[in-house]
Design a protein around this motif. Structure first.
Motif, PDB file in Angstrom:
ATOM      1  N   GLY A  49     -14.000  65.190  42.003  1.00  0.00           N
ATOM      2  CA  GLY A  49     -13.938  64.785  40.533  1.00  0.00           C
ATOM      3  C   GLY A  49     -13.412  63.294  40.504  1.00  0.00           C
ATOM      4  O   GLY A  49     -13.057  62.721  41.739  1.00  0.00           O
ATOM      5  N   THR A  50     -13.080  62.668  39.405  1.00  0.00           N
ATOM      6  CA  THR A  50     -12.749  61.415  39.248  1.00  0.00           C
ATOM      7  C   THR A  50     -11.525  61.318  38.761  1.00  0.00           C
ATOM      8  O   THR A  50     -11.402  61.891  37.545  1.00  0.00           O
ATOM      9  CB  THR A  50     -13.825  60.569  38.599  1.00  0.00           C
ATOM     10  N   VAL A  51     -10.156  60.601  39.027  1.00  0.00           N
ATOM     11  CA  VAL A  51      -9.312  60.575  38.484  1.00  0.00           C
ATOM     12  C   VAL A  51      -9.345  60.029  37.185  1.00  0.00           C
ATOM     13  O   VAL A  51      -9.572  58.644  37.118  1.00  0.00           O
ATOM     14  CB  VAL A  51      -7.954  59.807  39.255  1.00  0.00           C
ATOM     15  N   ALA A  52      -9.033  60.389  35.998  1.00  0.00           N
ATOM     16  CA  ALA A  52      -9.088  59.954  34.707  1.00  0.00           C
ATOM     17  C   ALA A  52      -7.825  59.403  34.310  1.00  0.00           C
ATOM     18  O   ALA A  52      -7.771  58.192  33.480  1.00  0.00           O
ATOM     19  CB  ALA A  52      -9.404  61.005  33.712  1.00  0.00           C
ATOM     20  N   GLU A  53      -6.588  59.964  34.529  1.00  0.00           N
ATOM     21  CA  GLU A  53      -5.485  59.401  33.891  1.00  0.00           C
ATOM     22  C   GLU A  53      -4.176  59.876  34.912  1.00  0.00           C
ATOM     23  O   GLU A  53      -4.388  60.933  35.554  1.00  0.00           O
ATOM     24  CB  GLU A  53      -5.048  60.141  32.716  1.00  0.00           C
ATOM     25  N   VAL A  54      -3.364  58.899  35.267  1.00  0.00           N
ATOM     26  CA  VAL A  54      -2.265  59.344  36.125  1.00  0.00           C
ATOM     27  C   VAL A  54      -1.181  58.980  35.358  1.00  0.00           C
ATOM     28  O   VAL A  54      -0.666  58.076  34.804  1.00  0.00           O
ATOM     29  CB  VAL A  54      -2.171  58.183  37.220  1.00  0.00           C
ATOM     30  N   GLU A  55      -0.132  59.910  35.172  1.00  0.00           N
ATOM     31  CA  GLU A  55       1.023  60.403  34.448  1.00  0.00           C
ATOM     32  C   GLU A  55       2.174  59.686  35.464  1.00  0.00           C
ATOM     33  O   GLU A  55       2.438  60.308  36.391  1.00  0.00           O
ATOM     34  CB  GLU A  55       1.234  61.490  33.843  1.00  0.00           C
ATOM     35  N   GLU A  56       2.788  58.544  35.123  1.00  0.00           N
ATOM     36  CA  GLU A  56       3.779  58.008  35.947  1.00  0.00           C
ATOM     37  C   GLU A  56       5.221  58.687  35.709  1.00  0.00           C
ATOM     38  O   GLU A  56       5.754  58.974  36.789  1.00  0.00           O
ATOM     39  CB  GLU A  56       4.115  56.580  35.689  1.00  0.00           C
ATOM     40  N   THR A  57       5.358  59.351  34.764  1.00  0.00           N
ATOM     41  CA  THR A  57       6.530  59.992  34.518  1.00  0.00           C
ATOM     42  C   THR A  57       6.781  61.559  34.911  1.00  0.00           C
ATOM     43  O   THR A  57       7.746  62.122  35.347  1.00  0.00           O
ATOM     44  CB  THR A  57       6.901  60.018  33.000  1.00  0.00           C
ATOM     45  N   THR A  58       5.350  62.000  35.124  1.00  0.00           N
ATOM     46  CA  THR A  58       5.549  63.414  35.945  1.00  0.00           C
ATOM     47  C   THR A  58       4.638  63.376  37.120  1.00  0.00           C
ATOM     48  O   THR A  58       4.040  62.362  37.440  1.00  0.00           O
ATOM     49  CB  THR A  58       4.704  64.476  34.975  1.00  0.00           C
ATOM     50  N   THR A  59       4.584  64.536  37.758  1.00  0.00           N
ATOM     51  CA  THR A  59       3.705  64.491  39.137  1.00  0.00           C
ATOM     52  C   THR A  59       2.035  64.989  38.872  1.00  0.00           C
ATOM     53  O   THR A  59       1.692  65.526  39.502  1.00  0.00           O
ATOM     54  CB  THR A  59       4.331  65.652  39.868  1.00  0.00           C
ATOM     55  N   ASN A  60       1.995  64.816  37.273  1.00  0.00           N
ATOM     56  CA  ASN A  60       0.722  65.308  36.861  1.00  0.00           C
ATOM     57  C   ASN A  60      -0.644  64.282  37.002  1.00  0.00           C
ATOM     58  O   ASN A  60       0.151  62.895  36.699  1.00  0.00           O
ATOM     59  CB  ASN A  60       0.523  66.008  35.629  1.00  0.00           C
ATOM     60  N   ILE A  61      -1.649  64.596  37.224  1.00  0.00           N
ATOM     61  CA  ILE A  61      -2.773  63.797  36.935  1.00  0.00           C
ATOM     62  C   ILE A  61      -4.050  64.349  36.078  1.00  0.00           C
ATOM     63  O   ILE A  61      -4.113  65.762  36.136  1.00  0.00           O
ATOM     64  CB  ILE A  61      -3.315  63.067  38.190  1.00  0.00           C
ATOM     65  N   LYS A  62      -4.738  63.650  35.602  1.00  0.00           N
ATOM     66  CA  LYS A  62      -5.781  64.186  35.084  1.00  0.00           C
ATOM     67  C   LYS A  62      -7.177  63.982  35.608  1.00  0.00           C
ATOM     68  O   LYS A  62      -7.362  62.775  35.958  1.00  0.00           O
ATOM     69  CB  LYS A  62      -6.029  63.940  33.427  1.00  0.00           C
ATOM     70  N   VAL A  63      -7.999  64.893  35.993  1.00  0.00           N
ATOM     71  CA  VAL A  63      -9.191  64.804  36.774  1.00  0.00           C
ATOM     72  C   VAL A  63     -10.406  65.289  36.229  1.00  0.00           C
ATOM     73  O   VAL A  63     -10.364  66.387  35.730  1.00  0.00           O
ATOM     74  CB  VAL A  63      -9.089  65.510  38.203  1.00  0.00           C
ATOM     75  N   GLU A  64     -11.363  64.292  35.972  1.00  0.00           N
ATOM     76  CA  GLU A  64     -12.668  64.554  35.231  1.00  0.00           C
ATOM     77  C   GLU A  64     -13.557  65.335  36.584  1.00  0.00           C
ATOM     78  O   GLU A  64     -13.980  64.480  37.320  1.00  0.00           O
ATOM     79  CB  GLU A  64     -13.462  63.462  34.760  1.00  0.00           C
ATOM     80  N   ILE A  65     -13.930  66.521  36.331  1.00  0.00           N
ATOM     81  CA  ILE A  65     -14.766  67.066  37.305  1.00  0.00           C
ATOM     82  C   ILE A  65     -16.119  67.329  37.000  1.00  0.00           C
ATOM     83  O   ILE A  65     -16.975  67.533  37.540  1.00  0.00           O
ATOM     84  CB  ILE A  65     -13.968  68.510  37.611  1.00  0.00           C
TER      85      ILE A  65
END
Length: 127
Positions: A49-65
């Motif tokens: 997938g492609t990283v869509a969004e990186v959340e700086e305050t948490t350890t989560n990222i959003k990936v478009e698959i």
């Protein structure tokens, strides 16, 4: 002097097993911390997938698959950055989705599956 072989073994274990693992872990941490939107990644589950969004305050990222399909994962789920597209996308771009050999294999599989459909087994029948 009788402890010397044990010390040598411990030193060998450190340089052959522990140190390389620590280097790989450090590289993985750096990769996960330096993710940016637009990076192509492969997740530990094998999804590309492609990283869509990186959340700086948490350890989560959003990936478009897929187009319009975005999943939220923890950074540790990223196994590696990918520099080239997965095989499916390459086939779509080239338009050559099957080779002659693949067509022959599929034809043989279809014939085998058709033959298997003609066989009927009655498990309740007693001889």
């Amino acid at each position: 002097m009788e402890f010397l072989p044990f010390i040598v073994i411990i030193v060998l274990f450190y340089f052959l097993l522990i140190r390389p693992q620590q280097k790989r872990a450090k590289q993985a941490r750096e990769l996960q911390l330096n993710l940016q939107p637009g990076d192509r990644v492969m997740l530990t589950a094998g999804l590309y997938g492609t990283v869509a969004e990186v959340e700086e305050t948490t350890t989560n990222i959003k990936v478009e698959i897929a187009d319009g399909v975005v999943i939220q994962v923890v950074r540790q789920a990223v196994a590696q950055k990918v520099t080239e597209a997965p095989a499916e996308e390459i086939e779509e771009e080239t338009g050559d989705d099957e080779t002659g050999e693949e067509r022959e294999v599929e034809a043989a599989a279809d014939k085998t599956s058709a033959d298997a459909e003609n066989v009927i087994v009655d498990l309740d029948k007693k001889d």
